[in-house]
Motif scaffolding. Structure first.
Motif, PDB file in Angstrom:
ATOM      1  N   CYS A  14      -5.954   9.904  -0.849  1.00 23.28           N
ATOM      2  CA  CYS A  14      -5.264   9.329   0.312  1.00 23.28           C
ATOM      3  C   CYS A  14      -4.783  10.462   1.194  1.00 23.28           C
ATOM      4  CB  CYS A  14      -4.043   8.524  -0.119  1.00 23.28           C
ATOM      5  SG  CYS A  14      -4.397   7.184  -1.219  1.00 23.28           S
ATOM      6  N   ASN A  34     -12.136   4.287   4.458  1.00 27.62           N
ATOM      7  CA  ASN A  34     -11.862   3.502   5.653  1.00 27.62           C
ATOM      8  C   ASN A  34     -12.017   4.373   6.899  1.00 27.62           C
ATOM      9  OD1 ASN A  34      -9.343   4.743   4.563  1.00 27.62           O
ATOM     10  ND2 ASN A  34      -8.472   3.974   6.472  1.00 27.62           N
ATOM     11  N   GLY A  41      -7.770   0.120   7.926  1.00 29.99           N
ATOM     12  CA  GLY A  41      -6.979   0.417   6.732  1.00 29.99           C
ATOM     13  C   GLY A  41      -5.510   0.114   6.980  1.00 29.99           C
ATOM     14  N   CYS A 117      -4.664  -0.507  -0.325  1.00 30.49           N
ATOM     15  CA  CYS A 117      -5.946   0.172  -0.114  1.00 30.49           C
ATOM     16  C   CYS A 117      -6.339   0.990  -1.340  1.00 30.49           C
ATOM     17  CB  CYS A 117      -5.892   1.054   1.125  1.00 30.49           C
ATOM     18  SG  CYS A 117      -5.938   0.117   2.663  1.00 30.49           S
TER      19      CYS A 117
END
Length: 188
Positions: A14, A34, A41, A117
Motif C-alpha cells: 500500500c 488500482n 480505490g 482494498c
C-alpha cells in the motif's frame, strides 16, 4: 531485511501518498493494482476514490462542470482536501486531538477504505500473503498505520516503510539489470 528474495514473496503493498495504491505482488510480479492516479480505490488526501457509476454519469451530463473541472474534482482537489480543506495529516491529527469529530470520521473512513482494498487484494493471493507493506508519506502517521494494522494484521504481518523511495528503488533495480543480476523485462 529477512534475506528472502522478492521473487519468493507474496506481498500486498500500500503506497499511502496523495493517491493511494494497493498493489498485489505474486512471487516478484505485480499482478493487480488500482489506478490511484485517476482516483480508483480508496479516497485519499487528493483523490475521490472509486465513485458510484450512476451518480458520476449523472454529474458528467449535468452541464454543471466541464470535463477538466470534473477531472480536477476527482483527482487533485478531492478526498481529504474536499472534506477537510487540507491534505496535511499532522494538521488533521491535531484537529482530531482537539475534538474535531468530523475530521476523525473522515480520516477513519479513509483508513476503512484502505483496509477494504487490502482485503480485496488478499483474495488475489488466495490468502497466502507473506507481508503487507505500508509505504509513502502517510506511513509516517502512527494514527493511520496503527488503525490499518488493527484491521488487516490478521491477514499477514504488517511492515511500515515511511516516505517515498521510488527513485532509489528504480535506480537500484536499473543497476541490478546493468550488472546482470536482474533480468531486463521487455513490455510489448
Amino acid at each position: 531485511e529477512r534475506n528472502i528474495r522478492y521473487e519468493d514473496l507474496n506481498l500486498i503493498i500500500c503506497h499511502l501518498g496523495g493517491g493511494i495504491s494497493v498493489g498485489t505482488h505474486l512471487r516478484g510480479r505485480a499482478v493487480d493494482v488500482n489506478n490511484a492516479l485517476d482516483g480508483e480505490g480508496p479516497f485519499s488526501p487528493e483523490r475521490a476514490g472509486t465513485l458510484p457509476a450512476g451518480q458520476l454519469i449523472d454529474l458528467c451530463y449535468s452541464g454543471r462542470f466541464t470535463k477538466e473541472e470534473l477531472k480536477k474534482r476527482i483527482s487533485g482537489s478531492a478526498g481529504l482536501a474536499a472534506h477537510l480543506g487540507t491534505t496535511d495529516i499532522p494538521a488533521i491529527e491535531k484537529r482530531i486531538e482537539s475534538g474535531d469529530e468530523h475530521a476523525e470520521l473522515v480520516l477513519n473512513a479513509m483508513i476503512y477504505q484502505i483496509a477494504k482494498c487490502v482485503g480485496a487484494a488478499a483474495v488475489v493471493l488466495y490468502g497466502k500473503i507473506d507481508a503487507i507493506l505500508l509505504t509513502g508519506g502517510m506511513a509516517h502517521s502512527e494514527y493511520i498505520t496503527s488503525r490499518l494494522k488493527e484491521r488487516v494484521s490478521f491477514l499477514a504481518p504488517v511492515h511500515v516503510y515511511p516516505g517515498e523511495d521510488e527513485l532509489e528503488a528504480l535506480a537500484l533495480n536499473a543497476l541490478g539489470a546493468l550488472r546482470g543480476e536482474l533480468p531486463v523485462q521487455v513490455y510489448r
